[in-house]
Design a protein around this motif. Structure first.
Motif, mmCIF file in Angstrom:
data_model
loop_
_atom_site.group_PDB
_atom_site.id
_atom_site.type_symbol
_atom_site.label_atom_id
_atom_site.label_comp_id
_atom_site.label_asym_id
_atom_site.label_seq_id
_atom_site.Cartn_x
_atom_site.Cartn_y
_atom_site.Cartn_z
ATOM 1 N N ARG A 1 -6.231 0.660 0.935
ATOM 2 C CA ARG A 1 -5.461 1.469 1.864
ATOM 3 C C ARG A 1 -6.358 2.148 2.897
ATOM 4 O O ARG A 1 -5.944 2.377 4.036
ATOM 5 C CB ARG A 1 -4.664 2.511 1.070
ATOM 6 C CG ARG A 1 -3.674 3.311 1.886
ATOM 7 C CD ARG A 1 -2.836 4.184 0.976
ATOM 8 N NE ARG A 1 -1.814 4.900 1.689
ATOM 9 C CZ ARG A 1 -0.873 5.624 1.100
ATOM 10 N NH1 ARG A 1 -0.833 5.697 -0.226
ATOM 11 N NH2 ARG A 1 0.028 6.252 1.803
ATOM 12 N N PHE B 1 0.818 -1.216 0.000
ATOM 13 C CA PHE B 1 0.000 0.000 0.000
ATOM 14 C C PHE B 1 0.854 1.270 0.000
ATOM 15 O O PHE B 1 0.326 2.373 -0.117
ATOM 16 C CB PHE B 1 -0.946 -0.008 1.200
ATOM 17 C CG PHE B 1 -1.987 -1.092 1.126
ATOM 18 C CD1 PHE B 1 -3.040 -0.995 0.230
ATOM 19 C CD2 PHE B 1 -1.886 -2.220 1.908
ATOM 20 C CE1 PHE B 1 -4.000 -1.999 0.139
ATOM 21 C CE2 PHE B 1 -2.825 -3.225 1.828
ATOM 22 C CZ PHE B 1 -3.893 -3.120 0.945
ATOM 23 N N ASP C 1 -3.340 2.516 -3.635
ATOM 24 C CA ASP C 1 -4.463 2.391 -2.704
ATOM 25 C C ASP C 1 -5.110 1.011 -2.716
ATOM 26 O O ASP C 1 -5.619 0.556 -1.689
ATOM 27 C CB ASP C 1 -5.541 3.437 -3.038
ATOM 28 C CG ASP C 1 -5.096 4.840 -2.664
ATOM 29 O OD1 ASP C 1 -4.109 4.964 -1.925
ATOM 30 O OD2 ASP C 1 -5.741 5.807 -3.108
ATOM 31 N N LEU D 1 -7.205 -0.843 6.103
ATOM 32 C CA LEU D 1 -6.095 -1.797 6.160
ATOM 33 C C LEU D 1 -6.384 -3.011 7.031
ATOM 34 O O LEU D 1 -5.711 -4.026 6.914
ATOM 35 C CB LEU D 1 -4.837 -1.087 6.678
ATOM 36 C CG LEU D 1 -4.189 -0.072 5.729
ATOM 37 C CD1 LEU D 1 -3.004 0.606 6.411
ATOM 38 C CD2 LEU D 1 -3.733 -0.742 4.452
#
Length: 244
Positions: A38, A10, A14, A41
């Motif tokens: 992203r 990441f 994204d 997470l």
């Protein structure tokens, strides 16, 4: 390996999708994907196994929504950087082929000279003795960052540190290998090499070995120059020297 690699992807973008094809008992191939973003997470979506379009095992990582340009990942410099990191591993496993952006990563194409040294028994600050440590020095025909890669015994680089060695006229990379380095990496302490007295002891021995390597190399090259002069009959002296 440490459960953190999935997050490193990441840094580039994204959205990340890992697609893996594996072979079950009985030779049946299956495919599944893991997808993450992203912005979230802590959550990864895993698909159910299904038949792949082609039965070839392996994992492909696709990163999209790229955050910014990464010039260090482009051009011949990136290939050379990879060559430096993988050089010893590829020497040990010549059947492995690595390609980057269509170019084959071939350290031997830019290798000038290589030599491997056994470091002998080393007593660490903790009084532990390690006897499997070795260091290889590879000299390059092209400019390269002078580094020492800390590797496991297979030559797989786990960390990179500055060489801290003066060797005018030489472009080189050193590869320090030991099971002890894998232990330190598993404990998450490789990034603190200056704070670990045991690892510092090992590095001191390794750097001394590399320094001695270049002292010998300078002497060898000087002898070769004189030999060439004599063969070309431009050396200004004849016979053997009578005094120092």
């Amino acid at each position: 390996k440490a459960g953190k690699g999935r997050f490193r992807a990441f840094f580039l973008g994204d959205d990340v999708v890992w697609t893996t094809v594996y072979k079950e008992d009985g030779g049946i191939h299956k495919r599944f994907t893991i997808q993450g973003t992203r912005s979230n997470l802590g959550v990864f979506n895993v698909s159910d196994p299904a038949a792949p379009k082609r039965p070839r095992t392996g994992t492909e990582v696709k990163i999209s929504e790229i955050q910014r340009n990464f010039p260090s990942l482009e051009g011949a410099g990136a290939v050379q950087e990879l060559a430096g990191q993988l050089a010893f591993y590829l020497r040990k496993y010549p059947g492995v082929r690595v390609a980057y952006d269509g170019a084959v990563v071939d350290p031997k194409a830019v290798e000038e000279f290589a030599r491997d040294y056994r470091l002998g028994e080393i007593r660490l600050e903790s009084d532990r003795v390690i006897s499997d440590a070795r260091i290889a020095v590879i000299e390059w025909k092209v400019p390269a960052e002078r580094s020492i890669f800390l590797c496991d015994t297979n030559g797989l680089a786990l960390a990179e540190i500055p060489a801290g060695i003066q060797a005018p006229g030489f472009n080189f990379t050193a590869y320090l290998r030991s099971d002890y380095i894998r232990e330190v990496e598993a404990a998450g302490a490789l990034i603190f090499e200056d704070l670990d007295p045991d690892l510092r002891t090992l590095l001191d021995v390794a750097r001394d070995t590399v320094k001695n390597h270049f002292r010998r190399r300078k002497a060898e090259l000087a002898r070769n120059v004189v030999k060439e002069w004599k063969e070309q009959e431009v050396y200004p002296y004849e016979g053997e020297p009578r005094t120092v």
